[in-house]
Enzyme design. Structure first.
Site: not given
Ligand code: ACO
Length: 324
Positions: A115, A251, A281
């Protein structure tokens, strides 16, 4: 020899025709529009057609940037293509772009910083042009991330999309073009974080392409601090502050990461270019895509002070400040 600096002559982008909305994804995995919008700000993303490759997206973005610059392919003697999703393991997709554009001189190579690829590529091209290795570069970010997603993993497959963006960078006399040009760049990496965001395949390890794996919470936790680190370094190196910036073009990973960074840095929300809602993304493509959108709609104007930043797999992170 007189001192050189690099200015941006043009910008362009390309998005594949097909869009996938959150509702489309809810038919593939157990998710919902509400969940995706609330956690990421993403509403839709584009997907490359079968047979449409990263080099095809990159070529179209490059042609758009050349048109914007009023230049021809033959005016280019360097192509740096930032991508983590090349057409093939080798040769570099950049040489395919060179061939597609009919360029028979100069040199072309891929740069891999996921990224952060575009800020790495811009910094690398800037250094090579300033060293006199070439005169005009196409700096491209192009990705087909939908090809490396695990479409059964709702935690990752809802986040990414395909696309490409490009700029034409030109070396000019440092005393010309007023204050325009790249002003400062700051790049960082820390390989200890590899397991938090990686692809579980590769030619040397599994002889397969593999799929993207991510510990989302861990990435989120590090992102804002790393982004702040390189932006504060940019401010310190130039004696500027958040108030001096005309456009902040981050980004586009996640709306919440952008909002938290902007808040921490004191950047006015109306100066932030956001495209993650409609592009998802797109990894290395996201910054030049956002630049292209903001130039086309008239927000970015000549002489505007622009701050770019990215953070991604590795971890890698970086920032570039430039005057348009
Ligand atoms: N739809 C519904 N539920 C979901 C989904 C989805 N697409 N994805 C995960 N869940 C569920 C999980 O299974 C979990 O359920 P559980 O509590 O029953 O186990 C619950 O949601 C919470 O999951 P988390 O992974 O803890 O959710 P979080 O609030 O952290 O959100 C996310 C996830 C959006 C990926 C967040 O962590 C995030 O934005 N992280 C940054 C990652 C990112 O942007 N990466 C991009 C690449 S790196 C970059 O470009 C910088």
């Amino acid at each position: 020899m007189s001192q050189l600096k690099c200015i941006i002559r043009g910008v362009g982008s390309y998005l594949p025709e097909e869009t996938l909305t959150n509702s489309d994804l809810a038919r593939i995995v157990d998710t919902s529009d509400e969940w995706i919008v609330e956690r990421t700000g993403i509403r839709e993303r584009h997907r490359a057609a079968p047979g449409e490759f990263t080099s095809d997206l990159a070529t179209k973005a490059a042609l758009a940037a050349l048109k914007d610059a009023g230049l021809q392919p033959d005016d280019i003697d360097l192509i740096v293509l930032a991508t983590a999703t090349p057409d093939n393991t080798f040769p570099a997709s950049a040489v395919q772009v060179q061939a597609n554009l009919g360029i028979r001189h100069g040199f072309a190579f891929d740069l891999h910083a996921v990224c952060s690829g575009f800020v790495y590529a811009l910094t690398t091209a800037d250094a090579q042009l300033k060293a006199g290795l070439a005169k005009r570069a196409l700096v491209i970010g192009a990705e087909t991330f939908t090809r490396i997603l695990d479409w059964t993993d709702r935690g990752t497959c809802v986040l990414f999309g395909d696309g490409a963006g490009a700029v034409v960078l030109e070396a000019v006399d440092a005393d010309s073009h007023g204050e325009r040009g790249i002003i400062t760049s700051h790049l960082r990496s820390d390989g200890r974080h590899k397991a938090k965001l990686y692809v579980d395949g590769g030619p040397s390890t599994t002889q397969t392409t593999g799929h993207l794996r991510m510990e989302g919470r861990e990435v989120f936790k590090h992102a804002v601090g790393m982004i702040t680190d390189v932006i504060e370094a940019s401010f310190a190196a130039t004696g500027t502050t958040a108030a001096d910036i005309d456009w902040f073009v981050p980004h586009q990973a996640n709306r919440r990461i952008i909002d938290a960074s902007v808040k921490k840095l004191g950047i006015a929300p109306e100066k932030v270019v956001v495209t993650v809602d409609v592009h998802g993304n797109t990894s290395a493509a996201s910054i030049p895509l956002a630049l292209s959108v903001a130039k086309a709609d008239g927000r970015i104007q000549p002489n505007d002070l622009i701050l770019l930043e990215a953070m991604g797999g590795g971890f890698t992170w970086g920032a570039v400040m430039l005057r348009w």
